[in-house]
Design a protein around this motif. Sequence first.
Motif, PDB file in Angstrom:
ATOM      1  N   GLU A  26     -17.628  -9.945  12.385  1.00  0.00           N
ATOM      2  CA  GLU A  26     -18.994  -8.910  12.081  1.00  0.00           C
ATOM      3  C   GLU A  26     -19.724  -9.901  10.128  1.00  0.00           C
ATOM      4  OE1 GLU A  26     -21.478  -5.791  11.051  1.00  0.00           O
ATOM      5  OE2 GLU A  26     -19.467  -4.901  11.680  1.00  0.00           O
ATOM      6  N   PHE A  27     -19.662 -10.311   9.854  1.00  0.00           N
ATOM      7  CA  PHE A  27     -20.291 -11.184   9.167  1.00  0.00           C
ATOM      8  C   PHE A  27     -21.427 -10.197   7.837  1.00  0.00           C
ATOM      9  CE2 PHE A  27     -22.478 -13.518   5.338  1.00  0.00           C
ATOM     10  CZ  PHE A  27     -21.250 -13.382   4.511  1.00  0.00           C
ATOM     11  N   LEU A  28     -20.978  -9.810   6.781  1.00  0.00           N
ATOM     12  CA  LEU A  28     -22.686  -8.878   6.141  1.00  0.00           C
ATOM     13  C   LEU A  28     -22.227  -9.637   4.961  1.00  0.00           C
ATOM     14  CD1 LEU A  28     -20.980  -5.564   7.166  1.00  0.00           C
ATOM     15  CD2 LEU A  28     -22.622  -6.784   8.037  1.00  0.00           C
ATOM     16  N   PRO A  29     -23.605  -9.472   4.746  1.00  0.00           N
ATOM     17  CA  PRO A  29     -23.544 -10.178   2.931  1.00  0.00           C
ATOM     18  C   PRO A  29     -22.883  -8.790   1.296  1.00  0.00           C
ATOM     19  CG  PRO A  29     -25.792  -9.122   3.462  1.00  0.00           C
ATOM     20  CD  PRO A  29     -24.642  -8.650   4.055  1.00  0.00           C
ATOM     21  N   ASP A  30     -22.900 -10.252   1.056  1.00  0.00           N
ATOM     22  CA  ASP A  30     -21.977  -9.124  -0.376  1.00  0.00           C
ATOM     23  C   ASP A  30     -22.919  -7.783  -0.967  1.00  0.00           C
ATOM     24  OD1 ASP A  30     -19.529 -10.299  -0.567  1.00  0.00           O
ATOM     25  OD2 ASP A  30     -20.690 -11.983  -2.414  1.00  0.00           O
ATOM     26  N   ASP A  31     -24.188  -7.576  -1.313  1.00  0.00           N
ATOM     27  CA  ASP A  31     -25.107  -7.039  -1.418  1.00  0.00           C
ATOM     28  C   ASP A  31     -25.284  -5.396  -0.216  1.00  0.00           C
ATOM     29  OD1 ASP A  31     -26.693  -8.239  -0.155  1.00  0.00           O
ATOM     30  OD2 ASP A  31     -28.242  -8.558  -1.593  1.00  0.00           O
ATOM     31  N   ASN A  32     -25.347  -5.545   0.733  1.00  0.00           N
ATOM     32  CA  ASN A  32     -24.980  -4.514   2.270  1.00  0.00           C
ATOM     33  C   ASN A  32     -24.569  -3.536   1.139  1.00  0.00           C
ATOM     34  OD1 ASN A  32     -23.199  -3.169   3.859  1.00  0.00           O
ATOM     35  ND2 ASN A  32     -25.260  -4.458   5.335  1.00  0.00           N
ATOM     36  N   PRO A  33     -24.832  -2.791   1.654  1.00  0.00           N
ATOM     37  CA  PRO A  33     -24.426  -1.531   0.749  1.00  0.00           C
ATOM     38  C   PRO A  33     -22.701  -0.563   1.350  1.00  0.00           C
ATOM     39  CG  PRO A  33     -26.721  -1.050   1.746  1.00  0.00           C
ATOM     40  CD  PRO A  33     -26.385  -1.716   1.309  1.00  0.00           C
ATOM     41  N   GLU A  34     -22.452  -1.352   2.775  1.00  0.00           N
ATOM     42  CA  GLU A  34     -21.453  -0.956   3.424  1.00  0.00           C
ATOM     43  C   GLU A  34     -20.308  -1.619   2.893  1.00  0.00           C
ATOM     44  OE1 GLU A  34     -21.408   0.738   7.231  1.00  0.00           O
ATOM     45  OE2 GLU A  34     -22.774  -1.117   7.924  1.00  0.00           O
ATOM     46  N   VAL A  35     -20.523  -2.928   2.299  1.00  0.00           N
ATOM     47  CA  VAL A  35     -19.883  -3.546   1.594  1.00  0.00           C
ATOM     48  C   VAL A  35     -19.531  -3.311   0.414  1.00  0.00           C
ATOM     49  CG1 VAL A  35     -19.160  -5.860   0.528  1.00  0.00           C
ATOM     50  CG2 VAL A  35     -19.753  -5.491   3.220  1.00  0.00           C
ATOM     51  N   VAL A  36     -20.369  -2.735  -0.899  1.00  0.00           N
ATOM     52  CA  VAL A  36     -20.543  -2.334  -2.014  1.00  0.00           C
ATOM     53  C   VAL A  36     -19.797  -0.411  -2.021  1.00  0.00           C
ATOM     54  CG1 VAL A  36     -21.920  -1.394  -4.215  1.00  0.00           C
ATOM     55  CG2 VAL A  36     -22.633  -3.078  -2.383  1.00  0.00           C
ATOM     56  N   ALA A  37     -20.098   0.306  -1.151  1.00  0.00           N
ATOM     57  CA  ALA A  37     -19.168   1.181  -0.981  1.00  0.00           C
ATOM     58  C   ALA A  37     -17.770   1.107  -1.145  1.00  0.00           C
ATOM     59  CB  ALA A  37     -19.875   2.142   0.155  1.00  0.00           C
ATOM     60  N   PHE A  38     -17.493   0.040  -0.251  1.00  0.00           N
ATOM     61  CA  PHE A  38     -16.449  -0.335   0.391  1.00  0.00           C
ATOM     62  C   PHE A  38     -15.223  -0.588  -0.396  1.00  0.00           C
ATOM     63  CE2 PHE A  38     -12.768  -2.113   2.161  1.00  0.00           C
ATOM     64  CZ  PHE A  38     -11.742  -1.102   2.706  1.00  0.00           C
ATOM     65  N   SER A  39     -16.087  -1.374  -1.260  1.00  0.00           N
ATOM     66  CA  SER A  39     -15.592  -2.169  -2.919  1.00  0.00           C
ATOM     67  C   SER A  39     -14.744  -1.239  -4.075  1.00  0.00           C
ATOM     68  CB  SER A  39     -16.085  -3.156  -3.080  1.00  0.00           C
ATOM     69  OG  SER A  39     -16.208  -4.488  -1.781  1.00  0.00           O
ATOM     70  N   GLU A  40     -16.042  -0.833  -4.187  1.00  0.00           N
ATOM     71  CA  GLU A  40     -16.318   0.519  -4.969  1.00  0.00           C
ATOM     72  C   GLU A  40     -14.475   1.467  -4.539  1.00  0.00           C
ATOM     73  OE1 GLU A  40     -20.084   2.474  -5.327  1.00  0.00           O
ATOM     74  OE2 GLU A  40     -20.355   0.601  -6.739  1.00  0.00           O
ATOM     75  N   ARG A  41     -14.421   1.950  -3.307  1.00  0.00           N
ATOM     76  CA  ARG A  41     -13.787   2.920  -2.864  1.00  0.00           C
ATOM     77  C   ARG A  41     -12.222   2.381  -3.129  1.00  0.00           C
ATOM     78  NH1 ARG A  41     -17.402   3.968   1.517  1.00  0.00           N
ATOM     79  NH2 ARG A  41     -15.675   2.486   2.976  1.00  0.00           N
ATOM     80  N   SER A  42     -11.719   0.767  -2.288  1.00  0.00           N
ATOM     81  CA  SER A  42     -10.974   0.040  -2.621  1.00  0.00           C
ATOM     82  C   SER A  42     -10.329  -0.110  -4.129  1.00  0.00           C
ATOM     83  CB  SER A  42     -11.049  -1.157  -1.958  1.00  0.00           C
ATOM     84  OG  SER A  42     -11.377  -0.333  -0.847  1.00  0.00           O
ATOM     85  N   ASP A  43     -11.754  -0.402  -5.267  1.00  0.00           N
ATOM     86  CA  ASP A  43     -11.080  -1.023  -6.299  1.00  0.00           C
ATOM     87  C   ASP A  43     -10.883   0.896  -7.059  1.00  0.00           C
ATOM     88  OD1 ASP A  43     -12.169  -3.410  -6.526  1.00  0.00           O
ATOM     89  OD2 ASP A  43     -13.701  -3.281  -7.123  1.00  0.00           O
ATOM     90  N   ALA A  44     -11.453   2.004  -6.891  1.00  0.00           N
ATOM     91  CA  ALA A  44     -10.554   3.355  -7.463  1.00  0.00           C
ATOM     92  C   ALA A  44      -9.553   3.666  -6.865  1.00  0.00           C
ATOM     93  CB  ALA A  44     -11.357   4.573  -6.882  1.00  0.00           C
TER      94      ALA A  44
END
Length: 58
Positions: A26-44
């Motif tokens: 499943e491909f999602l764009p970088d600005d997809n809200p789920e992708v952004v939220a996952f990235s923020e949680r991963s970074d934290a």
Amino acid sequence: MPYVTRNAEGEIAGMFEQLQPEMAEEFLPDDNPEVVAFSERSDAALADLQDKIKQDWL
């Protein structure tokens, strides 16, 4: 990027730069809200782990 995997609840569980046949298709764009939220949680989580490692070395 990214191709994503999902857990049983349908939440993103992992992200990959390239297609992972039968795993992350499943491909999602970088600005997809789920992708952004996952990235923020991963970074934290990574920052927290790095802090814990630093404390162990002190």
